[in-house]
Motif scaffolding. Structure first.
Motif, mmCIF file in Angstrom:
data_model
loop_
_atom_site.group_PDB
_atom_site.id
_atom_site.type_symbol
_atom_site.label_atom_id
_atom_site.label_comp_id
_atom_site.label_asym_id
_atom_site.label_seq_id
_atom_site.Cartn_x
_atom_site.Cartn_y
_atom_site.Cartn_z
ATOM 1 N N TYR A 84 0.830 -1.201 0.000
ATOM 2 C CA TYR A 84 0.000 0.000 0.000
ATOM 3 C C TYR A 84 0.867 1.254 0.000
ATOM 4 N N SER A 85 1.860 1.248 0.869
ATOM 5 C CA SER A 85 2.705 2.428 1.035
ATOM 6 C C SER A 85 3.523 2.732 -0.212
ATOM 7 N N ILE A 86 4.091 1.695 -0.815
ATOM 8 C CA ILE A 86 4.985 1.888 -1.960
ATOM 9 C C ILE A 86 4.224 2.060 -3.278
ATOM 10 N N VAL A 87 3.155 1.284 -3.458
ATOM 11 C CA VAL A 87 2.493 1.213 -4.764
ATOM 12 C C VAL A 87 1.250 2.082 -4.875
ATOM 13 N N ILE A 88 0.429 2.159 -3.809
ATOM 14 C CA ILE A 88 -0.895 2.774 -3.944
ATOM 15 C C ILE A 88 -1.042 4.092 -3.205
ATOM 16 N N ARG A 89 -0.699 4.139 -1.936
ATOM 17 C CA ARG A 89 -1.015 5.292 -1.084
ATOM 18 C C ARG A 89 -0.491 6.604 -1.677
ATOM 19 N N GLY A 90 -1.408 7.512 -1.941
ATOM 20 C CA GLY A 90 -1.054 8.822 -2.471
ATOM 21 C C GLY A 90 -0.862 8.858 -3.972
ATOM 22 N N LYS A 91 -0.621 7.697 -4.587
ATOM 23 C CA LYS A 91 -0.313 7.672 -6.022
ATOM 24 C C LYS A 91 -1.562 7.713 -6.884
#
Length: 330
Positions: free
Chosen positions: A48-55
């Motif tokens: 979630y942090s690397i791939v999705i969150r905020g992106k």
């Protein structure tokens, strides 16, 4: 006949569905400890942090900027007052955005930033819009570095992303992506460079995770968008992702519906681990797909989209000398 850019609807639908997975965890009450997290839960959190969150919310923001350009172009073609209509459209979004802050939705910020971005359509040369967009980006990145990623400049980042989206619209790139493969691949390559640098600095311990993610986020979003534009040049891929097109056509309605369903779920079940959150998110997406398909089978627009349009065009008529034949819908 009114035209619609199918790939935009599909990407919009995919973006809000990806955001759902993060919102499911973001809106979940955090327990006093996470000792019951399994290794799978920890992996999910990392993804979630690397791939999705905020992106993907950033991808959605770029699409909003594209939408501003398309809307104003349509209004000008129909000889309607473009800025008056856009202002009314943003006022509606602002009003709806106030209660939606509870759901963590950025409609209020979109309305505020969009009010300034819409006037950039008065700039005759699209490359100037692109150049201007880097001014808030630079200030945002400097602010992140100074505060080590702890105080992200959301408003400045929104300005950059919306202006970039507006550039895609005003340069007409979005209307014929097949003729702009060089731009898509070049932009993807350029966007990958700062992302790779940030990840390298993070894994070598040079900068913190928050700073790395904050610096890479807007570039990662642009990279995602370029990849999706390239993927959906394929008729086969468009057909495969047709269910997300329906969600994208009712993005406003579905976005709010997702937030309400998350709140209802959490009221009933309380805290959800990341692993359980994935299953619940998938169920909500299926509900979105089924409701969107059913609704659009009987109506032209989603319920909130219809209300939004009705408010925007109240007492405004189209010029009798113009046809809507080549209008692009958003």
């Amino acid at each position: 006949m009114q035209l619609r850019i199918t790939s935009l609807d599909i990407i919009r639908g995919l973006a809000i569905c990806a955001v759902l997975f993060v919102n499911m965890q973001y809106m979940t009450p955090v327990p006093s400890d996470t000792h019951n997290f399994t290794n799978v839960d920890k992996v999910i959190e990392s993804i979630y942090s690397i791939v999705i969150r905020g992106k993907f919310i950033s991808v959605f923001t770029i699409l909003f900027g594209i939408g501003i350009g398309i809307f104003i172009d349509n209004a000008k073609f129909k000889e309607r007052p473009p800025y008056k209509l856009m202002f009314r459209r943003l006022i509606f979004l602002f009003v709806v955005g106030i209660p939606c802050m509870i759901l963590g939705m950025p409609f209020l910020q979109y309305a505020f930033v969009g009010f300034f971005v819409m006037f950039a359509t008065k700039i005759k040369k699209p490359w100037v819009i692109l150049a201007i967009s880097f001014i808030p980006l630079i200030f945002s990145l400097i602010n992140l570095i100074i505060h080590n990623g702890n105080t992200p400049s959301m408003t400045l980042t929104l300005f950059f992303l919306m202006l970039f989206g507006l550039y895609l619209s005003e340069s007409k790139i979005i209307y014929n992506l097949k003729r702009h493969y060089y731009f898509l691949y070049t932009t993807l390559l350029i966007a990958c460079i700062p992302v790779i640098i940030c990840l390298t600095l993070y894994y070598t311990g040079t900068i913190s995770g928050k700073l790395a993610h904050g610096l890479a986020e807007p570039f990662q979003a642009i990279g995602y968008l370029m990849i999706l534009f390239l993927v959906f040049q394929s008729s086969f891929m468009k057909k495969v992702f047709t269910p997300f097109e329906k969600i994208g056509k009712m993005a406003f309605t579905n976005f709010i519906l997702q937030g309400l369903l998350i709140i209802i779920t959490l009221r009933i079940f309380g805290y959800l681990t990341p692993k359980v959150g994935i299953f619940v998110s998938i169920i909500i997406i299926v509900i979105n797909v089924l409701l969107s398909h059913y609704w659009l089978k009987h109506f032209k627009q989603g319920p909130l989209e219809k209300l939004w349009r009705k408010w925007t065009y109240k007492n405004v008529t189209q010029s009798k000398t113009q046809s809507a034949q080549h209008t692009v819908k958003i």
